[in-house]
Design a protein around this motif. Sequence first.
Motif, PDB file in Angstrom:
ATOM      1  N   HIS A   1       0.837  -1.202   0.000  1.00 34.52           N
ATOM      2  CA  HIS A   1       0.000   0.000   0.000  1.00 34.52           C
ATOM      3  C   HIS A   1       0.877   1.258   0.000  1.00 34.52           C
ATOM      4  O   HIS A   1       0.575   2.234  -0.693  1.00 34.52           O
ATOM      5  N   ASN A   2       1.949   1.243   0.791  1.00 35.68           N
ATOM      6  CA  ASN A   2       2.829   2.408   0.848  1.00 35.68           C
ATOM      7  C   ASN A   2       3.498   2.668  -0.487  1.00 35.68           C
ATOM      8  O   ASN A   2       3.665   3.826  -0.893  1.00 35.68           O
TER       9      ASN A   2
ATOM     10  N   SER B   1       1.097   4.462  -2.437  1.00 34.26           N
ATOM     11  CA  SER B   1       0.963   5.842  -1.951  1.00 34.26           C
ATOM     12  C   SER B   1       2.053   6.733  -2.517  1.00 34.26           C
ATOM     13  O   SER B   1       1.801   7.883  -2.880  1.00 34.26           O
TER      14      SER B   1
ATOM     15  N   GLU C   1       1.089   7.476  -6.175  1.00 31.41           N
ATOM     16  CA  GLU C   1      -0.227   8.058  -6.489  1.00 31.41           C
ATOM     17  C   GLU C   1      -0.197   9.566  -6.666  1.00 31.41           C
ATOM     18  O   GLU C   1      -1.156  10.139  -7.207  1.00 31.41           O
TER      19      GLU C   1
ATOM     20  N   HIS D   1      -1.180   9.318   7.288  1.00 36.74           N
ATOM     21  CA  HIS D   1      -0.514   8.546   6.233  1.00 36.74           C
ATOM     22  C   HIS D   1      -1.182   7.175   6.163  1.00 36.74           C
ATOM     23  O   HIS D   1      -0.604   6.143   6.502  1.00 36.74           O
TER      24      HIS D   1
ATOM     25  N   ALA E   1      -4.808   6.276   0.571  1.00 37.07           N
ATOM     26  CA  ALA E   1      -4.328   7.073  -0.562  1.00 37.07           C
ATOM     27  C   ALA E   1      -4.179   8.537  -0.162  1.00 37.07           C
ATOM     28  O   ALA E   1      -4.876   9.420  -0.669  1.00 37.07           O
ATOM     29  N   TRP E   2      -3.233   8.799   0.743  1.00 38.06           N
ATOM     30  CA  TRP E   2      -3.138  10.159   1.276  1.00 38.06           C
ATOM     31  C   TRP E   2      -2.729  11.167   0.216  1.00 38.06           C
ATOM     32  O   TRP E   2      -3.118  12.336   0.293  1.00 38.06           O
ATOM     33  N   GLU E   3      -1.982  10.768  -0.805  1.00 40.36           N
ATOM     34  CA  GLU E   3      -1.595  11.731  -1.840  1.00 40.36           C
ATOM     35  C   GLU E   3      -2.787  12.162  -2.697  1.00 40.36           C
ATOM     36  O   GLU E   3      -2.770  13.234  -3.281  1.00 40.36           O
TER      37      GLU E   3
ATOM     38  N   GLN F   1      -3.170  -0.483   5.692  1.00 39.40           N
ATOM     39  CA  GLN F   1      -3.028   0.703   4.846  1.00 39.40           C
ATOM     40  C   GLN F   1      -2.276   1.845   5.531  1.00 39.40           C
ATOM     41  O   GLN F   1      -2.152   2.929   4.963  1.00 39.40           O
TER      42      GLN F   1
ATOM     43  N   TYR G   1       1.149   3.687   7.387  1.00 38.25           N
ATOM     44  CA  TYR G   1       2.570   3.823   7.068  1.00 38.25           C
ATOM     45  C   TYR G   1       3.425   3.352   8.254  1.00 38.25           C
ATOM     46  O   TYR G   1       3.995   4.157   8.994  1.00 38.25           O
TER      47      TYR G   1
END
Length: 300
Positions: free
Chosen positions: A68-69, A72, A75, A115, A118-120, A277, A279
């Motif tokens: 997931h990271n 991220s 993304e 974090h 999908a933080w971005e 999900q 960080y």
Amino acid sequence: MKDLLYASLAAWGLGWGFERVRTRGEALGRLLWRALPQRREMACEAMVRLLGLSPEKARATALESFQHNGRSFLEILLAHRVDPRFVRERLRIVDPPSLAALQSQERPLVCVSAHLGAWELLAPVFHLLLPGREKQIVVRRPRDLALHALTTRLRSRPSLEVVDHRNAAPRVLRCLRRGGGAAFLVDHNTSTSEAVFLPFLGRIAAVNKGPALLALRAGAVVQPLFLLREGQGGYALYLEPTLDTRAVTGTHDEKIQKIALFYTQVVERMVRRHPEQWYWLHKRWKTQPPEGWTYSPPET
């Protein structure tokens, strides 16, 4: 030279779609899993100790977290694809009435997230779903200034300003007092001078008190929101209950502690629900309080 290299890589990556970012991001995560054994073991041990997972479950969840990271990190190349079509085809609003309430909110807004997921992509979603309002996202500037310039360009929008966390307070406060909104990721380690020490996942952590202080000064509403991945290419927007800082009681320091505790507890709940999900590579508990310090929960 570095600027040109980053720009060339970004131009190449900006042509990728969601599926390519997913597969390449997961591959990047698996590469990091093999290349960073100390961070890998740190994540596994933390999941066993803090979440009570078995070693086998912790290892599987940690590997999923690395993947997931990896997504991220890539993304940010999809930020320009967050548009009305994205909302129609890929975004699920978990609680539509909460979104409607947020969109009709006339008070200053301090949006807090983590974090997680999908933080971005949360920044362009924040921009898209709150049209007509002045908005800022506050980010921690990396040491690589060329990289900072590139990520700032990729994150920025006409009514969304990217603000470096260093000396951000005056700019953010002006935005809030004009009725705008400012968004922060509140789950990173911070220095003692910037911190209030609070429990997070059962351990004392240094929590950034800046968002709490700015929200209190502006009389803002604190809105937690998170963008989680679901399925192969979908996303779900979670809006948790808000906190009205005007209703917080106590001394100035007690109010800061209560607001910071509010968003720390919200992040903890979301991490416990979706540990795969978050960080876990981050040294979240690096900064600790001075020797002899004891935690005193704020009075309700």
